[in-house]
Design a protein around this motif. Structure first.
Motif, mmCIF file in Angstrom:
data_model
loop_
_atom_site.group_PDB
_atom_site.id
_atom_site.type_symbol
_atom_site.label_atom_id
_atom_site.label_comp_id
_atom_site.label_asym_id
_atom_site.label_seq_id
_atom_site.Cartn_x
_atom_site.Cartn_y
_atom_site.Cartn_z
ATOM 1 N N GLU A 253 6.524 22.933 -1.944
ATOM 2 C CA GLU A 253 6.767 21.900 -2.954
ATOM 3 C C GLU A 253 5.961 20.633 -2.695
ATOM 4 O O GLU A 253 5.888 19.756 -3.562
ATOM 5 C CB GLU A 253 8.255 21.545 -3.003
ATOM 6 N N ASP A 254 5.365 20.510 -1.533
ATOM 7 C CA ASP A 254 4.524 19.349 -1.227
ATOM 8 C C ASP A 254 3.095 19.520 -1.769
ATOM 9 O O ASP A 254 2.292 18.593 -1.678
ATOM 10 C CB ASP A 254 4.455 19.127 0.281
ATOM 11 N N THR A 255 2.797 20.671 -2.311
ATOM 12 C CA THR A 255 1.472 20.916 -2.866
ATOM 13 C C THR A 255 1.189 19.962 -4.017
ATOM 14 O O THR A 255 1.962 19.875 -4.965
ATOM 15 C CB THR A 255 1.354 22.369 -3.355
ATOM 16 N N ALA A 256 0.089 19.225 -3.908
ATOM 17 C CA ALA A 256 -0.260 18.227 -4.919
ATOM 18 C C ALA A 256 -1.580 17.569 -4.529
ATOM 19 O O ALA A 256 -2.086 17.784 -3.415
ATOM 20 C CB ALA A 256 0.828 17.156 -5.027
ATOM 21 N N VAL A 257 -2.096 16.768 -5.440
ATOM 22 C CA VAL A 257 -3.192 15.864 -5.098
ATOM 23 C C VAL A 257 -2.544 14.565 -4.628
ATOM 24 O O VAL A 257 -1.692 14.003 -5.328
ATOM 25 C CB VAL A 257 -4.116 15.609 -6.293
ATOM 26 N N TYR A 258 -2.944 14.101 -3.484
ATOM 27 C CA TYR A 258 -2.377 12.893 -2.889
ATOM 28 C C TYR A 258 -3.354 11.736 -3.070
ATOM 29 O O TYR A 258 -4.543 11.856 -2.762
ATOM 30 C CB TYR A 258 -2.085 13.122 -1.409
ATOM 31 N N TYR A 259 -2.812 10.626 -3.550
ATOM 32 C CA TYR A 259 -3.610 9.447 -3.850
ATOM 33 C C TYR A 259 -3.159 8.260 -3.009
ATOM 34 O O TYR A 259 -1.959 8.019 -2.837
ATOM 35 C CB TYR A 259 -3.488 9.059 -5.318
ATOM 36 N N CYS A 260 -4.123 7.510 -2.562
ATOM 37 C CA CYS A 260 -3.867 6.254 -1.868
ATOM 38 C C CYS A 260 -3.888 5.123 -2.892
ATOM 39 O O CYS A 260 -4.696 5.144 -3.834
ATOM 40 C CB CYS A 260 -4.967 6.060 -0.824
ATOM 41 N N HIS A 261 -2.995 4.175 -2.724
ATOM 42 C CA HIS A 261 -2.923 3.032 -3.640
ATOM 43 C C HIS A 261 -2.807 1.757 -2.827
ATOM 44 O O HIS A 261 -2.108 1.714 -1.799
ATOM 45 C CB HIS A 261 -1.717 3.163 -4.574
ATOM 46 N N ALA A 262 -3.492 0.715 -3.280
ATOM 47 C CA ALA A 262 -3.429 -0.573 -2.592
ATOM 48 C C ALA A 262 -3.409 -1.693 -3.622
ATOM 49 O O ALA A 262 -4.018 -1.565 -4.692
ATOM 50 C CB ALA A 262 -4.633 -0.732 -1.674
ATOM 51 N N THR A 263 -2.727 -2.751 -3.301
ATOM 52 C CA THR A 263 -2.653 -3.897 -4.201
ATOM 53 C C THR A 263 -3.148 -5.165 -3.504
ATOM 54 O O THR A 263 -3.014 -5.317 -2.287
ATOM 55 C CB THR A 263 -1.225 -4.140 -4.693
ATOM 56 N N ILE A 264 -3.715 -6.029 -4.324
ATOM 57 C CA ILE A 264 -4.105 -7.351 -3.875
ATOM 58 C C ILE A 264 -3.468 -8.336 -4.838
ATOM 59 O O ILE A 264 -3.704 -8.268 -6.051
ATOM 60 C CB ILE A 264 -5.626 -7.528 -3.851
ATOM 61 N N ALA A 265 -2.641 -9.212 -4.302
ATOM 62 C CA ALA A 265 -1.924 -10.161 -5.150
ATOM 63 C C ALA A 265 -2.591 -11.533 -5.106
ATOM 64 O O ALA A 265 -2.954 -12.022 -4.042
ATOM 65 C CB ALA A 265 -0.477 -10.273 -4.699
ATOM 66 N N THR A 266 -2.776 -12.105 -6.287
ATOM 67 C CA THR A 266 -3.241 -13.478 -6.401
ATOM 68 C C THR A 266 -2.138 -14.298 -7.051
ATOM 69 O O THR A 266 -1.086 -13.771 -7.404
ATOM 70 C CB THR A 266 -4.530 -13.561 -7.234
ATOM 71 N N ILE A 267 -2.370 -15.573 -7.217
ATOM 72 C CA ILE A 267 -1.361 -16.414 -7.859
ATOM 73 C C ILE A 267 -1.114 -15.946 -9.295
ATOM 74 O O ILE A 267 -0.002 -15.964 -9.804
ATOM 75 C CB ILE A 267 -1.802 -17.888 -7.824
ATOM 76 N N GLU A 268 -2.209 -15.497 -9.955
ATOM 77 C CA GLU A 268 -2.091 -15.133 -11.365
ATOM 78 C C GLU A 268 -1.492 -13.746 -11.564
ATOM 79 O O GLU A 268 -0.692 -13.511 -12.466
ATOM 80 C CB GLU A 268 -3.469 -15.195 -12.034
ATOM 81 N N ARG A 269 -1.902 -12.786 -10.754
ATOM 82 C CA ARG A 269 -1.469 -11.406 -10.993
ATOM 83 C C ARG A 269 -1.742 -10.547 -9.774
ATOM 84 O O ARG A 269 -2.353 -11.006 -8.816
ATOM 85 C CB ARG A 269 -2.181 -10.817 -12.212
ATOM 86 N N MET B 26 0.851 -1.179 0.000
ATOM 87 C CA MET B 26 0.000 0.000 0.000
ATOM 88 C C MET B 26 0.889 1.231 0.000
ATOM 89 O O MET B 26 2.061 1.158 0.387
ATOM 90 C CB MET B 26 -0.915 0.013 1.226
ATOM 91 N N GLY B 27 0.330 2.351 -0.417
ATOM 92 C CA GLY B 27 1.170 3.535 -0.430
ATOM 93 C C GLY B 27 0.429 4.814 -0.749
ATOM 94 O O GLY B 27 -0.763 4.809 -1.065
ATOM 95 N N TRP B 28 1.176 5.883 -0.639
ATOM 96 C CA TRP B 28 0.693 7.220 -0.985
ATOM 97 C C TRP B 28 1.517 7.750 -2.154
ATOM 98 O O TRP B 28 2.755 7.627 -2.158
ATOM 99 C CB TRP B 28 0.832 8.168 0.203
ATOM 100 N N TYR B 29 0.833 8.338 -3.098
ATOM 101 C CA TYR B 29 1.448 8.948 -4.266
ATOM 102 C C TYR B 29 0.891 10.362 -4.393
ATOM 103 O O TYR B 29 -0.146 10.677 -3.810
ATOM 104 C CB TYR B 29 1.137 8.140 -5.534
ATOM 105 N N ARG B 30 1.585 11.195 -5.142
ATOM 106 C CA ARG B 30 1.077 12.555 -5.332
ATOM 107 C C ARG B 30 1.348 13.018 -6.756
ATOM 108 O O ARG B 30 2.271 12.536 -7.415
ATOM 109 C CB ARG B 30 1.708 13.519 -4.339
ATOM 110 N N GLN B 31 0.520 13.954 -7.183
ATOM 111 C CA GLN B 31 0.674 14.526 -8.516
ATOM 112 C C GLN B 31 0.455 16.028 -8.440
ATOM 113 O O GLN B 31 -0.641 16.481 -8.094
ATOM 114 C CB GLN B 31 -0.297 13.894 -9.505
#
Length: 119
Positions: free
Chosen positions: A88-104, A34-39
Motif C-alpha cells: 500500500e506504500d506504492t506511489a510516487v513520492y514528492y518532496c515539498h518545501a515552503t518559503i514564507a515571506t511577510i506577504e505570502r 517541509m515534507g513528503w507527499y505521495r500519490q
C-alpha cells in the motif's frame, strides 16, 4: 531559483526498507515547513510526513512507527527513512518545501520518485 531533487526510490519487497532523499538548493534551514507527499495511481496526493523549521514532525497515521522524516544539514537534504514497507506504500513520492515571506508563503515541489513495494 528553488530546486528540489528527490532520489532513492525503487522496487523493494514487502517488509523491506528504502531511504528517500530530497536535496534542496541553498541552505536547508532557509526553508520553512517541509515534507513528503505521495500519490498512488488513481488517488489524490496525500501527506506522508512533514517537519517544521523548528523540528516538529507530523506523520500520516498509515506510516507512524514505520517512517521517519529528518534533515541532513551537511547535504542540505530532507530525508525519509521508510521501514516495514507494505504494498500500500506504492506511489510516487514528492518532496515539498515552503518559503514564507511577510506577504505570502511560496510552495515548491520536486519531480517525484517512484516507490514500488511488491507483495
Amino acid at each position: 531559483q528553488v530546486q528540489l531533487e528527490e532520489s532513492g526510490g525503487g522496487l523493494v519487497q514487502a517488509g523491506g526498507s528504502l531511504r528517500l532523499s530530497c536535496v534542496v538548493s541553498g541552505n536547508i534551514f532557509s526553508y520553512d515547513d517541509m515534507g513528503w507527499y505521495r500519490q498512488a495511481p488513481g488517488k489524490q496526493r496525500e501527506m506522508v510526513a512533514t517537519m517544521t523549521s523548528r523540528g516538529f514532525r507530523n506523520y500520516a497515521d498509515s506510516v507512524k512507527g514505520r517512517f521517519t522524516i529528518s534533515k541532513d544539514s551537511a547535504r542540505n537534504a530532507l530525508e525519509l527513512q521508510m521501514n516495514s514497507l507494505e504494498p500500500e506504500d506504492t506511489a510516487v513520492y514528492y518532496c515539498h518545501a515552503t518559503i514564507a515571506t511577510i506577504e505570502r508563503s511560496y510552495g515548491y515541489w520536486g519531480q517525484g520518485t517512484q516507490v514500488t513495494v511488491s507483495s
